[in-house]
Design a protein around this motif. Sequence first.
Motif, short mmCIF file in Angstrom:
data_model
loop_
_atom_site.label_atom_id
_atom_site.label_comp_id
_atom_site.label_asym_id
_atom_site.label_seq_id
_atom_site.Cartn_x
_atom_site.Cartn_y
_atom_site.Cartn_z
N GLY A 22 19.48 54.83 58.44
CA GLY A 22 19.50 56.28 58.43
C GLY A 22 18.16 56.94 58.22
O GLY A 22 17.11 56.41 58.55
N GLY A 23 18.23 58.16 57.66
CA GLY A 23 17.04 58.95 57.42
C GLY A 23 16.97 60.16 58.33
O GLY A 23 17.92 60.48 59.05
N ASP A 24 15.84 60.79 58.29
CA ASP A 24 15.59 62.00 59.08
C ASP A 24 14.37 61.75 59.95
O ASP A 24 13.28 61.48 59.44
N GLY A 25 14.56 61.82 61.25
CA GLY A 25 13.46 61.58 62.18
C GLY A 25 12.66 62.83 62.51
O GLY A 25 11.70 62.77 63.28
N GLY A 26 13.07 63.99 61.95
CA GLY A 26 12.34 65.22 62.24
C GLY A 26 12.63 65.70 63.65
O GLY A 26 13.37 65.08 64.43
N SER A 27 11.99 66.80 64.01
CA SER A 27 12.25 67.41 65.32
C SER A 27 11.81 66.51 66.47
O SER A 27 12.40 66.55 67.55
N GLY A 28 10.80 65.66 66.22
CA GLY A 28 10.33 64.78 67.28
C GLY A 28 10.98 63.42 67.27
O GLY A 28 10.75 62.61 68.17
N GLY A 29 11.79 63.14 66.24
CA GLY A 29 12.39 61.82 66.10
C GLY A 29 13.90 61.82 66.14
O GLY A 29 14.53 60.86 65.70
N GLY A 30 14.48 62.89 66.66
CA GLY A 30 15.93 62.90 66.84
C GLY A 30 16.73 63.48 65.70
O GLY A 30 17.95 63.39 65.70
N GLY A 31 16.06 64.07 64.71
CA GLY A 31 16.80 64.67 63.60
C GLY A 31 17.46 63.64 62.72
O GLY A 31 16.92 62.56 62.49
N TYR A 32 18.64 63.95 62.21
CA TYR A 32 19.35 63.02 61.34
C TYR A 32 19.74 61.76 62.11
O TYR A 32 20.17 61.83 63.26
N LEU A 33 19.62 60.60 61.45
CA LEU A 33 19.76 59.32 62.13
C LEU A 33 20.94 58.51 61.61
O LEU A 33 21.27 58.56 60.43
N ASN A 34 21.55 57.74 62.51
CA ASN A 34 22.51 56.72 62.10
C ASN A 34 22.01 55.32 62.44
O ASN A 34 22.69 54.33 62.20
N THR A 35 20.81 55.23 62.99
CA THR A 35 20.25 53.95 63.40
C THR A 35 19.86 53.10 62.20
O THR A 35 19.63 53.60 61.10
N ALA A 36 19.79 51.78 62.43
CA ALA A 36 19.40 50.84 61.38
C ALA A 36 18.51 49.77 61.98
O ALA A 36 18.67 49.38 63.14
N ASP A 37 17.58 49.28 61.17
CA ASP A 37 16.64 48.23 61.58
C ASP A 37 16.65 47.12 60.54
O ASP A 37 16.84 47.37 59.35
N LEU A 38 16.40 45.91 61.00
CA LEU A 38 16.34 44.75 60.13
C LEU A 38 14.95 44.13 60.21
O LEU A 38 14.47 43.80 61.29
N TYR A 39 14.31 43.99 59.03
CA TYR A 39 12.97 43.39 58.99
C TYR A 39 13.07 41.93 58.57
O TYR A 39 13.71 41.60 57.56
N ASP A 40 12.43 41.07 59.35
CA ASP A 40 12.37 39.64 59.05
C ASP A 40 10.98 39.33 58.51
O ASP A 40 10.00 39.36 59.26
N PRO A 41 10.83 39.03 57.21
CA PRO A 41 9.50 38.81 56.64
C PRO A 41 8.84 37.52 57.13
O PRO A 41 7.61 37.41 57.10
N ILE A 42 9.62 36.56 57.58
CA ILE A 42 9.04 35.30 58.07
C ILE A 42 8.43 35.51 59.45
O ILE A 42 7.30 35.12 59.73
N ALA A 43 9.19 36.16 60.33
CA ALA A 43 8.70 36.41 61.69
C ALA A 43 7.84 37.67 61.76
O ALA A 43 7.16 37.90 62.77
N ASN A 44 7.87 38.49 60.69
CA ASN A 44 7.14 39.77 60.67
C ASN A 44 7.55 40.64 61.86
O ASN A 44 6.73 41.19 62.58
N THR A 45 8.87 40.76 62.03
CA THR A 45 9.40 41.54 63.16
C THR A 45 10.51 42.47 62.68
O THR A 45 11.22 42.20 61.71
N TRP A 46 10.66 43.58 63.41
CA TRP A 46 11.79 44.50 63.21
C TRP A 46 12.76 44.34 64.37
O TRP A 46 12.33 44.23 65.53
#
Length: 227
Positions: A22-46
């Motif tokens: 979630g979060g707020d992407g602002g006017s340039g980022g789509g406003g209120y968000l339902n998206t989610a991301d997963l960070y892998d610290p071993i691969a250093n990838t989202w």
Amino acid sequence: MSAVRGAHIAVKLANEKVLVSGGDGGSGGGGYLNTADLYDPIANTWTAVSPMNSKRCSHMASILSNGSVFVAGGYNGGYLTSAEIYNPTTNTWTNTASMSYARQLATISVLSNGKILVAGGDNGSPLNVAELYDPSTNTWTVTDSMNYARIGHAATVLSNEYVLVTGGCTANSIAEIYDVSTETWTVTGSMMSIRQYHTTSQLTNGTVLVAGGIISTSTYLNSAELY
């Protein structure tokens, strides 16, 4: 990350990966968000994962004993009562029972009995109400209210299994403790400073470090104290 976002939530999973939702992407980022991301610290990838069922920012999140992620409340143009659970194994979000009170910026604490305590927050004005979520029955129960309405406060589960809540009151520095066994709040000692939006960290010796925060929109703090 796959999206710009502020007022989002991050939790570390049992496999050491980090889920950001979630979060707020602002006017340039789509406003209120339902998206989610997963960070892998071993691969250093989202990696983008399944989106939440509701858009939400300034929400609350915690890890359940089974490794799932519990998310509740927040704001998306209106204050939310809804809650949902993310299953990392199946990459799915499932709606659960809703809270009794809509709120954002509340504290969330996982108790020793497996229940989740949500306290205070904001629904247009600061709240003192608290409620418990029981994952085993998928039910919310209103519990004893805090003695003071709080927003921008912090909660720490102490080594004695009580919950310490600090700050969030604009008029005083009083802290209070939630007794899990009696489900009651008791006022404890006052902090040295009035604080909102500060951090708390429990140290290995059992004391709690409280640092920074604000007193008003024009007064920011660099002071710290120990409880």
